[in-house]
Design an enzyme around this catalytic site. Structure first.
Site, short mmCIF file in Angstrom:
data_model
loop_
_atom_site.label_atom_id
_atom_site.label_comp_id
_atom_site.label_asym_id
_atom_site.label_seq_id
_atom_site.Cartn_x
_atom_site.Cartn_y
_atom_site.Cartn_z
N GLU A 1 14.96 -27.37 -33.19
CA GLU A 1 15.71 -28.09 -32.15
C GLU A 1 14.83 -28.29 -30.91
O GLU A 1 13.79 -27.65 -30.78
CB GLU A 1 17.00 -27.33 -31.84
CG GLU A 1 17.84 -27.16 -33.11
CD GLU A 1 19.31 -26.95 -32.86
OE1 GLU A 1 19.68 -26.55 -31.75
OE2 GLU A 1 20.09 -27.21 -33.81
N LEU B 1 -22.21 -30.19 -34.96
CA LEU B 1 -22.38 -31.65 -34.91
C LEU B 1 -22.66 -32.17 -33.49
O LEU B 1 -22.98 -33.35 -33.31
CB LEU B 1 -21.15 -32.36 -35.47
CG LEU B 1 -21.25 -32.73 -36.95
CD1 LEU B 1 -21.24 -31.49 -37.83
CD2 LEU B 1 -20.12 -33.66 -37.35
N GLU C 1 6.00 -24.17 -38.87
CA GLU C 1 6.21 -23.19 -39.95
C GLU C 1 5.87 -21.77 -39.51
O GLU C 1 5.39 -20.96 -40.30
CB GLU C 1 5.39 -23.55 -41.20
CG GLU C 1 5.67 -24.92 -41.75
CD GLU C 1 7.10 -25.07 -42.26
OE1 GLU C 1 7.77 -24.03 -42.43
OE2 GLU C 1 7.53 -26.21 -42.46
N ASN D 1 9.40 -20.52 -46.63
CA ASN D 1 8.43 -19.75 -47.44
C ASN D 1 7.61 -20.68 -48.32
O ASN D 1 6.40 -20.51 -48.46
CB ASN D 1 9.16 -18.76 -48.37
CG ASN D 1 9.78 -17.60 -47.62
OD1 ASN D 1 9.42 -17.31 -46.49
ND2 ASN D 1 10.72 -16.93 -48.28
N ARG E 1 5.18 -22.74 -46.13
CA ARG E 1 4.11 -21.88 -45.62
C ARG E 1 3.11 -21.57 -46.73
O ARG E 1 1.90 -21.50 -46.49
CB ARG E 1 4.70 -20.57 -45.06
CG ARG E 1 5.50 -20.78 -43.79
CD ARG E 1 6.29 -19.52 -43.42
NE ARG E 1 7.05 -19.72 -42.18
CZ ARG E 1 7.94 -18.85 -41.72
NH1 ARG E 1 8.21 -17.73 -42.38
NH2 ARG E 1 8.56 -19.09 -40.58
P1 TGC Z 1 16.31 -12.01 -39.73
O1 TGC Z 1 17.38 -11.11 -39.30
O2 TGC Z 1 14.95 -11.48 -39.97
O3 TGC Z 1 16.77 -12.84 -41.00
C1 TGC Z 1 17.98 -13.53 -41.09
C2 TGC Z 1 18.26 -13.69 -42.55
O4 TGC Z 1 17.19 -14.43 -43.16
C3 TGC Z 1 16.53 -13.63 -44.13
N1 TGC Z 1 15.10 -13.92 -44.03
C4 TGC Z 1 14.43 -14.54 -44.99
N2 TGC Z 1 14.80 -14.98 -46.19
C5 TGC Z 1 13.87 -15.59 -46.94
N3 TGC Z 1 12.61 -15.75 -46.53
C6 TGC Z 1 12.19 -15.33 -45.33
N4 TGC Z 1 10.93 -15.53 -44.93
C7 TGC Z 1 13.11 -14.69 -44.50
N5 TGC Z 1 13.06 -14.16 -43.26
C8 TGC Z 1 14.28 -13.69 -42.99
C9 TGC Z 1 16.87 -12.20 -43.79
O5 TGC Z 1 16.79 -11.39 -44.92
C10 TGC Z 1 18.29 -12.36 -43.30
O6 TGC Z 1 19.11 -12.55 -44.42
P2 TGC Z 1 20.63 -12.02 -44.42
O7 TGC Z 1 21.16 -12.41 -45.75
O8 TGC Z 1 20.51 -10.53 -44.21
O9 TGC Z 1 21.30 -12.72 -43.28
O10 TGC Z 1 16.27 -13.17 -38.69
P3 TGC Z 1 15.59 -13.19 -37.38
O11 TGC Z 1 16.37 -14.14 -36.55
O12 TGC Z 1 15.33 -11.79 -36.86
O13 TGC Z 1 14.19 -13.84 -37.84
C11 TGC Z 1 13.17 -13.72 -37.06
C12 TGC Z 1 12.04 -14.64 -37.54
C13 TGC Z 1 11.15 -14.78 -36.34
C14 TGC Z 1 11.32 -13.99 -38.70
C15 TGC Z 1 12.56 -16.03 -37.97
O14 TGC Z 1 13.40 -16.54 -37.02
C16 TGC Z 1 11.41 -16.99 -38.19
O15 TGC Z 1 10.77 -17.03 -39.24
N6 TGC Z 1 11.12 -17.84 -37.17
C17 TGC Z 1 10.15 -18.94 -37.29
C18 TGC Z 1 10.85 -20.13 -37.81
C19 TGC Z 1 9.91 -21.27 -38.06
O16 TGC Z 1 8.98 -21.15 -38.85
N7 TGC Z 1 10.17 -22.39 -37.40
C20 TGC Z 1 9.37 -23.57 -37.54
C21 TGC Z 1 9.91 -24.45 -38.61
S1 TGC Z 1 8.99 -25.87 -38.75
C22 TGC Z 1 10.17 -27.06 -38.70
O17 TGC Z 1 11.31 -26.84 -38.58
C23 TGC Z 1 9.77 -28.43 -38.92
S2 TGC Z 1 9.99 -28.74 -40.56
C24 TGC Z 1 8.50 -29.41 -40.95
C25 TGC Z 1 8.48 -30.84 -40.61
O18 TGC Z 1 9.51 -31.52 -40.66
O19 TGC Z 1 7.36 -31.34 -40.30
#
Ligand code: TGC
Length: 387
Positions: A137, A342, A367, A244, A247
């Site tokens: 967002e 370069l 990501e 995942n 990435r």
């Molecule tokens: P957290 O409490 O850790 O997790 C919430 C729920 O998610 C599960 N979980 C995962 N499941 C699968 N794979 C993973 N890598 C997972 N990481 C977490 C977790 O088990 C839990 O599940 P449940 O069932 O218990 O609810 O959540 P948190 O809020 O503490 O997470 C923290 C953090 C920093 C790891 C997470 O927010 C994160 O990875 N942030 C970065 C997000 C990101 O990469 N954003 C950029 C995306 S790029 C984009 O959107 C553009 S798309 C590409 C394009 O169009 O060009």
């Protein structure tokens, strides 16, 4: 050629099956034939060469790790090698394949109903339809839990309101996978982009990934039927499991950009004469090239390791973070050293180095930033969350 020197010195073939090598060759040839001849101009013109999407589909690269529904069902390492070769040409085209295959198609394949899969996946695999993935967002991408976009259920329909930013391909997409807060937690919706209230405007001020599209998306009371929701996706683990996949592709792709910079640098030092001998005979140049090559080889081995874990079904998010953090960071460092080698030529568009450097800054940010991946690894090591 220098190409052979870099590839020969780190001979990966023994790790790869004939099928995997075929995928790699196919992607390398496609990149050389269809992306490289026009990429500098397209980057300069901010031009997304839309017709390549169907060609990527015809090659089998879109959603290639998905089985059925017209998808190739290829191995994790095959998919990685295709990302490597496409990103050796340009990160924008690897991103196109990631957004379509790893994000939009993966969301439908993992969480969609049978009807949703049949409606969208075959056309997307063929590149006849384009998908995008709307999670981030305007307020930022690191904390999707704080998303403001919402979906409310009224008289048998879902009404979506909110804004998304940095959404790859949104302005050319046929369908958007939109993540929104509901009374029941975060859920995913398939939004045909001709639905009234949906709009996508390309972000025009990018100095990176200029041959690809990222958009601002607005959702203004977008009304969707009951069956627009992805039935299998509940909570943030659903979009995270798509991240995942994307990435994973980046872990390989970044090393493609790095290889391209390394190859150019190796070639350049052989032909350019300074102080009466080739630049490549200067000790300080060899030291730089050696460091670049060491990091390239380590990054490739890490990609292979992660690929083998994925093939076995035991790849953890922490290992993905290790790969994404290291390989993008080191690709940037390799590109920067190539730029130094370069000299003035390194800042021109006659060589691909500055384009890769600029592109990799996007790859570093999307990501999961370096800091997010450090904190994911830190949490795994300590059991303590810093978020
Ligand atoms: P957290 O409490 O850790 O997790 C919430 C729920 O998610 C599960 N979980 C995962 N499941 C699968 N794979 C993973 N890598 C997972 N990481 C977490 C977790 O088990 C839990 O599940 P449940 O069932 O218990 O609810 O959540 P948190 O809020 O503490 O997470 C923290 C953090 C920093 C790891 C997470 O927010 C994160 O990875 N942030 C970065 C997000 C990101 O990469 N954003 C950029 C995306 S790029 C984009 O959107 C553009 S798309 C590409 C394009 O169009 O060009």
């Amino acid at each position: 050629s220098s190409d052979n020197r870099v590839s020969e010195e780190f001979d990966m073939e023994m790790y790869l099956s004939p099928e995997e090598l075929d995928w790699q060759q196919k992607a390398r040839k496609f990149a050389q034939r269809r992306i490289l001849p026009t990429i500098e101009q397209d980057f300069d013109d901010k031009y997304f060469r839309r017709e390549l999407v169907a060609e990527l589909g015809a090659q089998g690269f879109l959603g290639m790790h998905i089985s059925g529904y017209g998808c190739a069902g290829a191995s994790a390492i095959s998919y990685g090698l295709v990302c490597l070769e496409l990103e050796a040409a340009d990160s924008g085209w690897r991103t196109m394949v990631s957004v379509q295959g790893s994000l939009a198609m993966a969301a439908i394949a993992k969480f969609g109903s049978e009807d949703q899969k049949r409606r969208w996946l075959p056309g997307m695999a063929a590149g006849e339809m384009v998908g995008c993935f709307a999670l981030t967002e305007p307020s930022g991408g690191s904390d999707p839990a704080g998303m403001l976009t919402s979906a409310r259920y009224e008289k048998g329909r879902w009404i979506l309101t909110g804004a998304k930013r940095w959404i790859g391909l949104a302005s050319v997409a046929d369908v958007a996978v939109v993540w929104a807060q509901t009374d029941d937690g975060v859920r995913g919706f398939l939004v045909p982009t001709d639905t009234p209230g949906f709009s996508a405007i390309p972000i025009d001020t990018k100095l990176s990934m200029r041959a690809s599209i990222q958009c601002d998306v607005h959702l203004d009371n977008v009304s969707l039927p009951d069956d627009a929701v992805l039935p299998g996706a509940r909570g943030l683990s659903a979009p995270f499991s798509c991240l995942n996949e994307a990435r994973y592709g980046i872990i390989w792709g970044a090393m493609g950009a790095a290889r391209s910079c390394l190859e150019v640098a190796v070639e350049r030092v052989q032909t350019r004469v300074v102080f009466g001998k080739p630049l490549g005979a200067q000790q300080l140049m060899q030291a730089k090239l050696a460091d670049m090559f060491v990091e390239y080889e380590k990054g490739m081995l890490l990609a292979l390791h992660v690929g083998m874990l994925k093939a076995k079904g035991s790849l953890t998010p922490t290992q993905i973070s290790v790969g994404k953090l290291n390989n993008v960071r080191e690709a940037i460092s390799i590109a920067s050293k190539a730029r130094m080698i370069l000299a003035g030529d390194g800042i021109t568009s006659e060589f691909p180095v500055m384009r890769h450097m600029a592109n990799l800054e996007s790859v570093r940010t999307y990501e999961g930033t370096d800091e997010i991946h450090q904190l994911i690894i830190g949490r795994a090591l300590t059991g303590l969350s810093a978020f």
